[in-house]
Design an enzyme around this catalytic site. Structure first.
Site, PDB file in Angstrom:
ATOM      1  N   THR A 135       0.687  -1.050  -0.109  1.00 14.58           N
ATOM      2  CA  THR A 135       0.028   0.381  -0.070  1.00 14.58           C
ATOM      3  C   THR A 135       0.706   0.901   0.539  1.00 14.58           C
ATOM      4  O   THR A 135       2.063   1.017   0.623  1.00 14.58           O
ATOM      5  CB  THR A 135      -0.791  -0.231   1.602  1.00 14.58           C
ATOM      6  OG1 THR A 135      -1.483   1.354   1.226  1.00 14.58           O
ATOM      7  CG2 THR A 135       0.037  -0.115   2.628  1.00 14.58           C
ATOM      8  N   ASP A 136       0.341   2.265  -0.427  1.00 14.41           N
ATOM      9  CA  ASP A 136       1.040   3.607  -0.526  1.00 14.41           C
ATOM     10  C   ASP A 136       0.859   4.248   1.186  1.00 14.41           C
ATOM     11  O   ASP A 136       1.913   5.104   1.143  1.00 14.41           O
ATOM     12  CB  ASP A 136       0.377   4.885  -1.444  1.00 14.41           C
ATOM     13  CG  ASP A 136      -1.284   5.052  -1.617  1.00 14.41           C
ATOM     14  OD1 ASP A 136      -1.521   4.444  -0.143  1.00 14.41           O
ATOM     15  OD2 ASP A 136      -2.173   5.644  -1.842  1.00 14.41           O
ATOM     16  N   GLU A 137       0.469   3.704   1.774  1.00 17.08           N
ATOM     17  CA  GLU A 137       0.133   3.884   3.407  1.00 17.08           C
ATOM     18  C   GLU A 137       1.672   3.350   4.472  1.00 17.08           C
ATOM     19  O   GLU A 137       1.717   4.759   5.163  1.00 17.08           O
ATOM     20  CB  GLU A 137      -0.901   3.871   3.824  1.00 17.08           C
ATOM     21  CG  GLU A 137      -1.899   3.744   3.209  1.00 17.08           C
ATOM     22  CD  GLU A 137      -3.784   3.022   3.918  1.00 17.08           C
ATOM     23  OE1 GLU A 137      -3.684   3.015   5.438  1.00 17.08           O
ATOM     24  OE2 GLU A 137      -4.591   2.796   3.304  1.00 17.08           O
ATOM     25  N   TYR A 161      -1.618  -0.907  10.977  1.00 18.69           N
ATOM     26  CA  TYR A 161      -1.591  -1.463   9.446  1.00 18.69           C
ATOM     27  C   TYR A 161      -0.742  -0.939   8.763  1.00 18.69           C
ATOM     28  O   TYR A 161      -0.016  -1.549   8.040  1.00 18.69           O
ATOM     29  CB  TYR A 161      -3.026  -0.727   9.288  1.00 18.69           C
ATOM     30  CG  TYR A 161      -2.810  -1.671   7.467  1.00 18.69           C
ATOM     31  CD1 TYR A 161      -3.374  -2.122   7.071  1.00 18.69           C
ATOM     32  CD2 TYR A 161      -3.087   0.106   6.394  1.00 18.69           C
ATOM     33  CE1 TYR A 161      -3.011  -2.548   5.709  1.00 18.69           C
ATOM     34  CE2 TYR A 161      -3.284  -0.534   5.277  1.00 18.69           C
ATOM     35  CZ  TYR A 161      -3.369  -1.876   4.675  1.00 18.69           C
ATOM     36  OH  TYR A 161      -3.273  -2.492   3.320  1.00 18.69           O
ATOM     37  N   LYS A 165       2.405  -3.390   7.382  1.00 19.86           N
ATOM     38  CA  LYS A 165       2.558  -3.887   5.380  1.00 19.86           C
ATOM     39  C   LYS A 165       4.263  -2.892   5.739  1.00 19.86           C
ATOM     40  O   LYS A 165       4.840  -3.600   4.741  1.00 19.86           O
ATOM     41  CB  LYS A 165       1.667  -2.513   4.919  1.00 19.86           C
ATOM     42  CG  LYS A 165      -0.109  -3.462   5.088  1.00 19.86           C
ATOM     43  CD  LYS A 165       0.006  -4.387   4.262  1.00 19.86           C
ATOM     44  CE  LYS A 165       0.255  -4.170   2.291  1.00 19.86           C
ATOM     45  NZ  LYS A 165      -0.516  -6.060   2.397  1.00 19.86           N
TER      46      LYS A 165
HETATM   47  P1  NAD Z   1      -9.070  -7.559   1.953  1.00 26.28           P
HETATM   48  O1  NAD Z   1      -9.528  -7.933   3.901  1.00 26.28           O
HETATM   49  O2  NAD Z   1     -10.645  -7.316   1.247  1.00 26.28           O
HETATM   50  O3  NAD Z   1      -8.949  -9.343   2.049  1.00 26.28           O
HETATM   51  C1  NAD Z   1      -8.132 -10.084   2.747  1.00 26.28           C
HETATM   52  C2  NAD Z   1      -8.520 -11.122   2.472  1.00 26.28           C
HETATM   53  O4  NAD Z   1      -7.431 -11.822   2.876  1.00 26.28           O
HETATM   54  C3  NAD Z   1      -9.479 -11.951   2.518  1.00 26.28           C
HETATM   55  O5  NAD Z   1      -9.826 -13.037   1.777  1.00 26.28           O
HETATM   56  C4  NAD Z   1      -9.091 -12.666   4.235  1.00 26.28           C
HETATM   57  O6  NAD Z   1      -9.791 -13.462   4.438  1.00 26.28           O
HETATM   58  C5  NAD Z   1      -7.688 -13.499   3.998  1.00 26.28           C
HETATM   59  N1  NAD Z   1      -6.640 -12.984   4.986  1.00 26.28           N
HETATM   60  C6  NAD Z   1      -7.053 -12.146   6.592  1.00 26.28           C
HETATM   61  N2  NAD Z   1      -5.725 -13.098   6.691  1.00 26.28           N
HETATM   62  C7  NAD Z   1      -5.224 -13.889   6.326  1.00 26.28           C
HETATM   63  C8  NAD Z   1      -4.158 -15.174   7.012  1.00 26.28           C
HETATM   64  N3  NAD Z   1      -3.854 -15.230   8.539  1.00 26.28           N
HETATM   65  N4  NAD Z   1      -4.343 -15.925   5.989  1.00 26.28           N
HETATM   66  C9  NAD Z   1      -4.841 -16.103   4.884  1.00 26.28           C
HETATM   67  N5  NAD Z   1      -6.374 -15.134   4.492  1.00 26.28           N
HETATM   68  C10 NAD Z   1      -5.850 -14.762   4.871  1.00 26.28           C
HETATM   69  O7  NAD Z   1      -8.356  -6.929   1.371  1.00 26.28           O
HETATM   70  P2  NAD Z   1      -8.282  -5.682  -0.051  1.00 26.28           P
HETATM   71  O8  NAD Z   1      -8.863  -4.555   0.512  1.00 26.28           O
HETATM   72  O9  NAD Z   1      -8.176  -6.888  -0.647  1.00 26.28           O
HETATM   73  O10 NAD Z   1      -6.329  -5.289  -0.040  1.00 26.28           O
HETATM   74  C11 NAD Z   1      -5.531  -6.958  -0.139  1.00 26.28           C
HETATM   75  C12 NAD Z   1      -4.434  -6.380  -0.406  1.00 26.28           C
HETATM   76  O11 NAD Z   1      -3.217  -5.644  -1.030  1.00 26.28           O
HETATM   77  C13 NAD Z   1      -3.362  -6.132   0.982  1.00 26.28           C
HETATM   78  O12 NAD Z   1      -2.218  -6.755   1.372  1.00 26.28           O
HETATM   79  C14 NAD Z   1      -3.602  -4.958   1.058  1.00 26.28           C
HETATM   80  O13 NAD Z   1      -3.030  -4.678   2.204  1.00 26.28           O
HETATM   81  C15 NAD Z   1      -3.598  -4.488  -0.058  1.00 26.28           C
HETATM   82  N6  NAD Z   1      -3.511  -2.871  -0.253  1.00 26.28           N
HETATM   83  C16 NAD Z   1      -5.452  -2.554  -0.257  1.00 26.28           C
HETATM   84  C17 NAD Z   1      -5.910  -1.192  -1.253  1.00 26.28           C
HETATM   85  C18 NAD Z   1      -7.266  -1.061  -0.786  1.00 26.28           C
HETATM   86  O14 NAD Z   1      -7.132   0.428  -1.764  1.00 26.28           O
HETATM   87  N7  NAD Z   1      -8.161  -2.233  -0.160  1.00 26.28           N
HETATM   88  C19 NAD Z   1      -4.771  -0.613  -1.741  1.00 26.28           C
HETATM   89  C20 NAD Z   1      -3.855  -0.532  -1.982  1.00 26.28           C
HETATM   90  C21 NAD Z   1      -2.814  -2.395  -1.111  1.00 26.28           C
HETATM   91  P1  TYD Z   2     -10.452   3.533   4.595  1.00 23.45           P
HETATM   92  O1  TYD Z   2     -11.728   3.438   2.797  1.00 23.45           O
HETATM   93  O2  TYD Z   2     -10.697   3.215   5.680  1.00 23.45           O
HETATM   94  O3  TYD Z   2      -9.293   3.639   3.556  1.00 23.45           O
HETATM   95  P2  TYD Z   2      -8.322   4.047   4.473  1.00 23.45           P
HETATM   96  O4  TYD Z   2      -8.150   4.151   5.664  1.00 23.45           O
HETATM   97  O5  TYD Z   2      -7.044   2.601   4.210  1.00 23.45           O
HETATM   98  O6  TYD Z   2      -7.848   5.452   3.280  1.00 23.45           O
HETATM   99  O7  TYD Z   2     -11.128   5.052   4.191  1.00 23.45           O
HETATM  100  C1  TYD Z   2     -10.819   6.313   3.668  1.00 23.45           C
HETATM  101  C2  TYD Z   2     -11.145   7.165   4.387  1.00 23.45           C
HETATM  102  O8  TYD Z   2     -12.093   7.643   4.818  1.00 23.45           O
HETATM  103  C3  TYD Z   2      -9.919   8.294   5.046  1.00 23.45           C
HETATM  104  O9  TYD Z   2      -9.438   9.481   5.385  1.00 23.45           O
HETATM  105  C4  TYD Z   2     -10.898   7.656   6.073  1.00 23.45           C
HETATM  106  C5  TYD Z   2     -12.086   8.374   6.043  1.00 23.45           C
HETATM  107  N1  TYD Z   2     -13.365   7.597   6.398  1.00 23.45           N
HETATM  108  C6  TYD Z   2     -14.685   8.395   6.885  1.00 23.45           C
HETATM  109  O10 TYD Z   2     -14.623   9.641   7.401  1.00 23.45           O
HETATM  110  N2  TYD Z   2     -15.923   7.885   7.217  1.00 23.45           N
HETATM  111  C7  TYD Z   2     -15.823   6.511   7.718  1.00 23.45           C
HETATM  112  O11 TYD Z   2     -16.851   5.858   8.305  1.00 23.45           O
HETATM  113  C8  TYD Z   2     -14.870   5.352   7.203  1.00 23.45           C
HETATM  114  C9  TYD Z   2     -14.559   3.876   7.374  1.00 23.45           C
HETATM  115  C10 TYD Z   2     -13.278   6.231   6.331  1.00 23.45           C
END
Ligand code: NAD
Ligand code: TYD
Length: 359
Positions: A135-137, A161, A165
């Site tokens: 992630t970019d975070e 988180y 990461k």
């Molecule tokens: P998500 O929470 O929707 O899915 C995570 C998946 O991992 C789930 O299916 C869960 O069951 C599985 N999981 C969790 N713990 C596990 C374990 N111990 N063993 C096996 N499986 C396990 O997450 P997402 O949003 O799809 O993100 C996927 C990846 O992409 C993550 O690594 C996250 O850091 C990264 N990422 C997410 C975003 C975003 O905007 N959501 C952006 C950049 C990077």
């Molecule tokens: P989120 O979807 O949790 O992603 P991330 O924190 O990983 O960027 O949140 C996106 C943005 O929205 C973040 O600045 C927090 C804000 N947010 C709210 O304002 N209200 C909410 O209920 C949630 C879940 C997030």
């Protein structure tokens, strides 16, 4: 036939990636999906592909070394795409332990098992590749309207988180530097699209608006996130494994910065535009639902990715502009009410009450 081991494929991005890969490669590839099915993992996301002969699901925890090494022993894995993680910042603030466990230790197990299966006398067979999805975070927070995250930006994570990461990224870097382990890291901005669990901003706001619940905007609503349609992330991951240079990190983002309050109002306006007057849910949707609530602890102000490297070296560009992607996403949630009902029943209610009780 090339075999992919995907971790976390039942989650939001992982399931979209699996759909993308089967649409692109059909029967040319085989995918093994390893997922522990935590609250965020949902086999329903993969219903349309689960009976394919070239798809296998294995329920296992990535921290379970015996289970993961067995998968490598029994299958000739060519590519690993490692999504599995705990992914929600608010949950990490409440309960950091499981983030360290899965994101740091689980990644260490994945690296160890892949290395044990692949390395012979310090050499890895041609074509073996591990992609760590990050992630970019990890880069921390940018000031309002100033600067971008580059691959060279120093790590400065703030939430449990993003710290976990960052830890996992560092382990991947260490394996590349120490063992010449054939890997890439991608650091992507916020994703949106189908199958996203409604604890995250966009699906939470869609779901609440449709049921007339308040729309909880943290702080002043001016925090900025850089949004990318999830299929474009899947495409980037595939292109990095196909065309990227091994051992490199690539930032992924589509230059689509928006304040949270803009996102919330776009969702409300789009719902009002799309929903027919005959749909009873339309009467619930209103800007009056917007409620400013207590800010997130350590809330990063702004994220913004510079995707110059992946564009220049690999030719990746997003296909879906935000104005189209948000419509596609909202339509998907409208058409998949049952999916939303299933994921928001049971434990979700408890989660929501606890998380938003004091907000
Ligand atoms: P998500 O929470 O929707 O899915 C995570 C998946 O991992 C789930 O299916 C869960 O069951 C599985 N999981 C969790 N713990 C596990 C374990 N111990 N063993 C096996 N499986 C396990 O997450 P997402 O949003 O799809 O993100 C996927 C990846 O992409 C993550 O690594 C996250 O850091 C990264 N990422 C997410 C975003 C975003 O905007 N959501 C952006 C950049 C990077
Ligand atoms: P989120 O979807 O949790 O992603 P991330 O924190 O990983 O960027 O949140 C996106 C943005 O929205 C973040 O600045 C927090 C804000 N947010 C709210 O304002 N209200 C909410 O209920 C949630 C879940 C997030």
């Amino acid at each position: 036939m090339r075999t992919y081991l995907v971790t976390g494929g039942a989650g939001f991005i992982g399931s979209n990636y699996i759909h993308y890969m089967f649409e692109k490669y059909g029967d040319e590839i085989r995918i093994i999906n390893v997922d522990a099915l935590t609250y965020a993992g949902n086999p329903e996301n993969l219903k349309s592909i689960e009976n394919r002969d070239n798809y296998t699901f294995i329920k296992a925890n990535i921290c379970d070394r015996a289970a993961i090494s067995k998968i490598f022993e029994e299958n000739d894995i060519d590519r690993v795409v490692h999504f599995a993680a705990e992914s929600h910042v608010d949950r990490s603030i409440k309960d950091p332990g499981v983030f360290v466990q899965t994101n740091v230790l689980g990644t260490a197990v994945m690296l160890d098992c892949a290395r044990a299966a692949w390395e012979k006398d310090g050499v890895y067979p041609e074509g073996k590749k591990f992609l760590h999805v990050s992630t970019d975070e990890v880069y921390g927070s940018l000031p309002e309207g100033d600067g971008y995250f580059y691959e060279t930006t120093p790590y400065a994570p703030h939430s449990p988180y993003s710290a976990s990461k960052a830890g996992s990224d560092m382990l991947v870097r260490a394996y590349m530097d120490t063992y010449h382990f054939p890997a890439n890291i991608t650091n992507c901005s916020n994703n949106y699209g189908p199958f996203q669990f409604p604890e995250k901003l966009i699906p939470l706001m869609i779901n609440n608006a449709l049921s007339g619940k308040k729309l909880p905007v943290y702080g002043d609503g001016k925090n900025v996130r850089d949004w990318l349609y999830v299929a474009d992330h899947a495409k980037a991951i595939d292109m990095v494994q196909e065309k990227g240079r091994l051992f490199e990190t690539y930032n992924v983002g589509g230059h689509n910065e928006k304040q949270n309050i803009e996102i919330v109002t776009i969702i409300i306006d789009t719902l009002l535009e799309i929903l027919p007057d005959s749909d009873p849910r339309k009467a619930n949707v209103s800007r009056d639902l917007i409620t400013y609530v207590e800010d997130r602890k350590g809330h990063d102000r702004r994220y913004a990715i510079a995707p110059d490297k992946i564009k220049k070296e690999i030719g990746w560009e997003p296909d879906t502009m935000f104005k189209d992607g948000i419509k596609l996403t909202i339509k998907w949630y409208l058409e998949n009410e049952e999916w939303m009902k299933n994921v928001t029943s049971g434990d979700y209610q408890k989660y929501y009450e606890e998380m938003y009780r004091n907000r």
